[in-house]
Write a protein that holds these residues in place. Structure first.
Motif, PDB file in Angstrom:
ATOM      1  N   ILE A  31       0.798  -1.281   0.010  1.00 38.04           N
ATOM      2  CA  ILE A  31      -0.078  -0.115  -0.058  1.00 38.04           C
ATOM      3  C   ILE A  31       1.066   1.519  -0.340  1.00 38.04           C
ATOM      4  CG2 ILE A  31      -0.245   0.404   2.632  1.00 38.04           C
ATOM      5  CD1 ILE A  31      -3.381   1.109  -0.274  1.00 38.04           C
ATOM      6  N   LEU A  32       2.038   0.919   0.990  1.00 36.15           N
ATOM      7  CA  LEU A  32       2.702   2.359   1.056  1.00 36.15           C
ATOM      8  C   LEU A  32       3.634   2.158  -0.822  1.00 36.15           C
ATOM      9  CD1 LEU A  32       4.645   4.924   2.140  1.00 36.15           C
ATOM     10  CD2 LEU A  32       6.339   3.152   3.048  1.00 36.15           C
ATOM     11  N   GLY A  33       4.568   1.458  -1.628  1.00 36.93           N
ATOM     12  CA  GLY A  33       5.623   1.045  -2.386  1.00 36.93           C
ATOM     13  C   GLY A  33       6.533   1.913  -2.563  1.00 36.93           C
ATOM     14  N   ASP A  34       6.878   0.799  -3.243  1.00 41.63           N
ATOM     15  CA  ASP A  34       8.867   1.246  -2.903  1.00 41.63           C
ATOM     16  C   ASP A  34       9.369   2.390  -3.454  1.00 41.63           C
ATOM     17  OD1 ASP A  34       8.071   0.353  -5.736  1.00 41.63           O
ATOM     18  OD2 ASP A  34      10.379  -0.625  -5.989  1.00 41.63           O
ATOM     19  N   LEU A  94      -8.972   0.216   6.184  1.00 40.32           N
ATOM     20  CA  LEU A  94      -8.710   0.237   6.858  1.00 40.32           C
ATOM     21  C   LEU A  94      -7.061  -0.988   6.741  1.00 40.32           C
ATOM     22  CD1 LEU A  94     -11.032   0.586   7.859  1.00 40.32           C
ATOM     23  CD2 LEU A  94     -10.632   0.358  10.039  1.00 40.32           C
ATOM     24  N   CYS A  95      -7.198  -2.564   6.254  1.00 38.41           N
ATOM     25  CA  CYS A  95      -5.729  -2.973   5.483  1.00 38.41           C
ATOM     26  C   CYS A  95      -6.206  -3.872   4.493  1.00 38.41           C
ATOM     27  CB  CYS A  95      -6.506  -3.963   6.881  1.00 38.41           C
ATOM     28  SG  CYS A  95      -5.664  -6.056   6.358  1.00 38.41           S
ATOM     29  N   VAL A  96      -4.546  -3.117   3.530  1.00 40.08           N
ATOM     30  CA  VAL A  96      -4.445  -4.015   2.423  1.00 40.08           C
ATOM     31  C   VAL A  96      -2.918  -4.879   2.914  1.00 40.08           C
ATOM     32  CG1 VAL A  96      -4.088  -3.076   0.405  1.00 40.08           C
ATOM     33  CG2 VAL A  96      -5.208  -1.882   1.678  1.00 40.08           C
ATOM     34  N   VAL A  97      -2.918  -6.061   2.796  1.00 43.01           N
ATOM     35  CA  VAL A  97      -2.118  -7.030   2.140  1.00 43.01           C
ATOM     36  C   VAL A  97      -2.090  -7.571   1.147  1.00 43.01           C
ATOM     37  CG1 VAL A  97      -0.997  -9.191   3.632  1.00 43.01           C
ATOM     38  CG2 VAL A  97      -1.823  -6.780   5.024  1.00 43.01           C
ATOM     39  N   SER A  98      -0.485  -7.461   1.011  1.00 34.85           N
ATOM     40  CA  SER A  98      -0.396  -8.584  -0.078  1.00 34.85           C
ATOM     41  C   SER A  98       1.335  -9.520   0.500  1.00 34.85           C
ATOM     42  CB  SER A  98      -0.573  -7.597  -1.375  1.00 34.85           C
ATOM     43  OG  SER A  98       0.133  -8.960  -2.740  1.00 34.85           O
ATOM     44  N   LYS A  99       0.472 -10.732  -0.397  1.00 32.93           N
ATOM     45  CA  LYS A  99       2.313 -11.797   0.792  1.00 32.93           C
ATOM     46  C   LYS A  99       2.056 -12.165  -0.856  1.00 32.93           C
ATOM     47  CE  LYS A  99       3.846 -14.190   4.283  1.00 32.93           C
ATOM     48  NZ  LYS A  99       3.196 -14.096   5.894  1.00 32.93           N
ATOM     49  N   PRO A 100       3.786 -12.540  -1.200  1.00 30.00           N
ATOM     50  CA  PRO A 100       4.816 -12.328  -0.846  1.00 30.00           C
ATOM     51  C   PRO A 100       5.660 -10.758  -0.584  1.00 30.00           C
ATOM     52  CG  PRO A 100       5.838 -13.359  -2.277  1.00 30.00           C
ATOM     53  CD  PRO A 100       4.060 -13.228  -2.555  1.00 30.00           C
ATOM     54  N   SER A 101       5.770 -10.414   0.288  1.00 33.54           N
ATOM     55  CA  SER A 101       6.269  -9.207   0.751  1.00 33.54           C
ATOM     56  C   SER A 101       8.378  -9.145   1.120  1.00 33.54           C
ATOM     57  CB  SER A 101       6.228  -8.493   1.700  1.00 33.54           C
ATOM     58  OG  SER A 101       6.086  -7.011   1.599  1.00 33.54           O
ATOM     59  N   TYR A 102       8.452  -7.904   1.027  1.00 34.14           N
ATOM     60  CA  TYR A 102       9.807  -8.070   2.006  1.00 34.14           C
ATOM     61  C   TYR A 102      10.182  -6.785   2.410  1.00 34.14           C
ATOM     62  CZ  TYR A 102      10.398  -4.425  -2.176  1.00 34.14           C
ATOM     63  OH  TYR A 102      10.122  -3.715  -3.657  1.00 34.14           O
ATOM     64  N   ASP A 103      11.022  -6.203   2.940  1.00 33.25           N
ATOM     65  CA  ASP A 103      11.808  -5.642   3.633  1.00 33.25           C
ATOM     66  C   ASP A 103      12.394  -4.180   3.081  1.00 33.25           C
ATOM     67  OD1 ASP A 103      12.585  -3.684   5.792  1.00 33.25           O
ATOM     68  OD2 ASP A 103      13.385  -4.815   6.899  1.00 33.25           O
ATOM     69  N   GLY A 116       9.685   2.555  -7.249  1.00 29.49           N
ATOM     70  CA  GLY A 116       8.703   2.322  -8.383  1.00 29.49           C
ATOM     71  C   GLY A 116       7.769   0.862  -9.558  1.00 29.49           C
ATOM     72  N   TYR A 117       8.774  -0.454  -8.968  1.00 34.62           N
ATOM     73  CA  TYR A 117       7.798  -1.665  -9.249  1.00 34.62           C
ATOM     74  C   TYR A 117       7.089  -1.673  -8.554  1.00 34.62           C
ATOM     75  CZ  TYR A 117      13.375  -1.756 -10.035  1.00 34.62           C
ATOM     76  OH  TYR A 117      14.847  -2.082 -10.745  1.00 34.62           O
ATOM     77  N   ILE A 118       6.750  -0.982  -7.368  1.00 35.21           N
ATOM     78  CA  ILE A 118       5.356  -1.422  -7.054  1.00 35.21           C
ATOM     79  C   ILE A 118       4.677  -0.145  -7.680  1.00 35.21           C
ATOM     80  CG2 ILE A 118       3.462  -2.039  -4.907  1.00 35.21           C
ATOM     81  CD1 ILE A 118       5.970  -2.960  -3.629  1.00 35.21           C
ATOM     82  N   SER A 119       3.371  -0.493  -8.760  1.00 35.08           N
ATOM     83  CA  SER A 119       3.030   1.059  -9.561  1.00 35.08           C
ATOM     84  C   SER A 119       1.377   1.486  -8.755  1.00 35.08           C
ATOM     85  CB  SER A 119       2.571   0.122 -11.037  1.00 35.08           C
ATOM     86  OG  SER A 119       1.663  -0.514 -10.873  1.00 35.08           O
ATOM     87  N   THR A 120       0.834   0.637  -7.971  1.00 35.02           N
ATOM     88  CA  THR A 120       0.321   0.666  -7.067  1.00 35.02           C
ATOM     89  C   THR A 120       0.266   1.411  -6.261  1.00 35.02           C
ATOM     90  OG1 THR A 120      -0.744  -1.581  -6.553  1.00 35.02           O
ATOM     91  CG2 THR A 120      -1.826  -0.945  -8.434  1.00 35.02           C
ATOM     92  N   GLY A 121       1.603   1.849  -5.655  1.00 33.72           N
ATOM     93  CA  GLY A 121       1.248   2.535  -4.155  1.00 33.72           C
ATOM     94  C   GLY A 121       1.390   3.746  -3.782  1.00 33.72           C
ATOM     95  N   VAL A 122       1.459   4.294  -2.637  1.00 31.54           N
ATOM     96  CA  VAL A 122       1.434   5.308  -2.194  1.00 31.54           C
ATOM     97  C   VAL A 122       2.784   6.220  -3.320  1.00 31.54           C
ATOM     98  CG1 VAL A 122       1.067   7.256  -1.048  1.00 31.54           C
ATOM     99  CG2 VAL A 122      -0.507   4.963  -0.984  1.00 31.54           C
TER     100      VAL A 122
END
Length: 466
Positions: A88-91, A163-172, A94-100
């Motif tokens: 939801i935040l995005g990297d 309130l919650c938007v989770v997608s998995k897999p993810s990374y730090d 810009g790889y995660i295009s839908t992130g904020v």
């Protein structure tokens, strides 16, 4: 005179060429200016291709998810929050295009068409964004998924707040395993840059029976008085729709409670392709919904040239049907809300560098269901939990819902089904709906319900603190 006339025409042509060129230049600038300003070569915004100078992003409680400190982009101190809110935040690349950080980068960097990045240069940052998402709820949902891939979403079906938007897999995001992602041969990071909640589409399995039930309520006058015989399969057109159990004689409500494939295949065939397609179309299949600056993947349904056997399979959420998780959440949210779903949103407020706050207002989609149809479905989904899944699995939540076990395997891949749960709380103080998809997780009841229960219980504790 002829010479003057020719010169005049030449001037006219030159003027036309000049005006046309100016129009083309303006149009090109208008349509591309933001992309040009946001190029990673712009050192006011990026350093080595990574976003560094931008406004802060906060969760709904004011917890920092991202901010710029001393020319560097820094993130929440809790690793689990960083991982669970990544999509939801995005990297920052810009790889995660839908992130904020990508879909709202013009807001975060202060860019506008007239002034460019003047505000960024003047104030040292763009606008801050406060999300509707609760970081602790995201963390709980991510943990509930365990080692599985999938997605979890929760929204307020009265206001539309996600309130919650989770997608998995993810990374730090602060310790990106770039080498592991680039050399992943085991599929551990498959689709890691995809926000499955916004951009994923899945075979819905038995969650689609809610939609078939809605169509039956609207189009089959005696549906409540009908009974259906289940022998473990329903034979039609030289084939059959298999059922996981032999349910015997069931009525409409029990058919949904027990998720009887035989009964719902019969209902779908009785409805026919036209009526079922009309219901599905009214519920937004094929539409490209937009959630803020993010466009959802389209849900799809097609019975063109379908046989009765195909219609039977479609009626139980198989065949060629694919559903986006956020869209399914909107559908069950409409049931909970008396027929109409508020448009989901995840940006709560935007605060300019000068302190001006712009808040998102609730808007509503066209009604999905009539009030009477929504009321009937509400009763049936509550009955599912009370009479089949067990209220104890959602202790104190007063849940309604439907599971799905979506077959995705073929003879040569042997994949386990996707496990689904969609539902909502009837509590007045907890107007929340939830969707869970566990990829290749197995049964919806055994796998997706525990994820939904843990997530909703955490949501209830958060609401209790307000």
């Amino acid at each position: 005179m002829k010479t003057l006339s020719r010169r005049a025409w030449v001037l006219y042509l030159l003027a036309i060429a000049f005006i046309s060129g100016a129009c083309i230049l303006f149009y090109t600038f208008y349509t591309n200016a933001d992309a040009w300003a946001m190029k990673k070569a712009n050192r006011h915004i990026y350093s080595s291709g990574t976003l560094t100078t931008a406004g802060a992003v906060y969760d709904s409680t004011g917890a920092v998810l991202a901010q710029t400190v001393d020319g560097k982009r820094v993130y929440n101190k809790d690793k689990d929050i960083r991982v669970s809110t990544l999509h939801i935040l995005g990297d920052s690349q810009g790889y995660i295009s839908t992130g904020v950080q990508t879909s709202y980068k013009d807001i975060l960097t202060g860019y506008d068409f007239v002034n460019g990045i003047y505000d960024l240069k003047k104030y040292g940052k763009g606008s801050d964004i406060t999300l509707t998402v609760n970081a602790e709820l995201n963390k709980a949902a991510y943990e509930a998924l365990g080692t599985n891939k999938g997605t979890v979403g929760v929204y307020n079906y009265k206001t539309g707040e996600l309130l919650c938007v989770v997608s998995k897999p993810s990374y730090d995001i602060m310790n990106k395993p770039t080498e592991s992602i680039n050399n992943d041969k085991k599929g551990e990071y498959d689709g890691v840059y995809l926000n499955r909640f916004f951009s994923g589409v899945y075979t819905p399995g038995s969650t689609f029976k809610v939609i078939t039930a809605a169509s039956a309520i609207d189009n089959i006058p005696d549906i409540d008085s009908q009974t259906f015989k289940c022998t473990g399969e329903y034979k039609v057109d030289g084939g059959s729709v298999k059922c996981l159990s032999t349910h015997g004689k069931v009525n409409f409500e029990k058919a949904l409670n027990q998720s009887c494939n035989s009964a719902f295949a019969q209902i779908a065939i009785e409805l026919g392709a036209e009526s079922l397609t009309n219901t599905v179309t009214a519920l937004g299949f094929g539409q490209a919904y937009k959630i803020g600056n993010v466009r959802l993947a389209k849900s799809s349904f097609d019975l063109t040239n379908a046989s009765n056997l195909d219609i039977g399979w479609a009626g139980i959420g198989q065949y060629t049907t694919r559903v986006n998780p956020c869209h399914m959440l909107m559908i069950v949210g409409a049931i909970a809300n008396g027929g109409t779903s508020p448009t989901p949103y995840f940006v709560k407020a935007i605060t300019s560098p000068t302190g001006t706050v712009k808040s998102t207002q609730t808007t509503y989609l066209q009604p999905y269901f009539s009030e009477s149809t929504a009321g009937k479905l509400n009763d049936m989904l509550r009955s599912d939990v009370v009479n089949y899944y067990g209220d104890g699995k959602f202790s104190g939540l007063k849940m309604c819902g439907k599971t799905g076990t979506a077959e995705v395997s073929t003879d040569d891949n042997g994949l386990a089904p996707h496990a689904w749960f969609v539902g909502y709380s009837q509590r007045e103080d907890l107007p929340l709906a939830v969707v869970v998809v566990v990829e290749n997780g197995g049964g919806g009841g055994s796998v997706a319900i525990p994820v939904a229960s843990k997530t909703m219980k955490k949501a209830a504790s958060i609401y209790a603190e307000k």
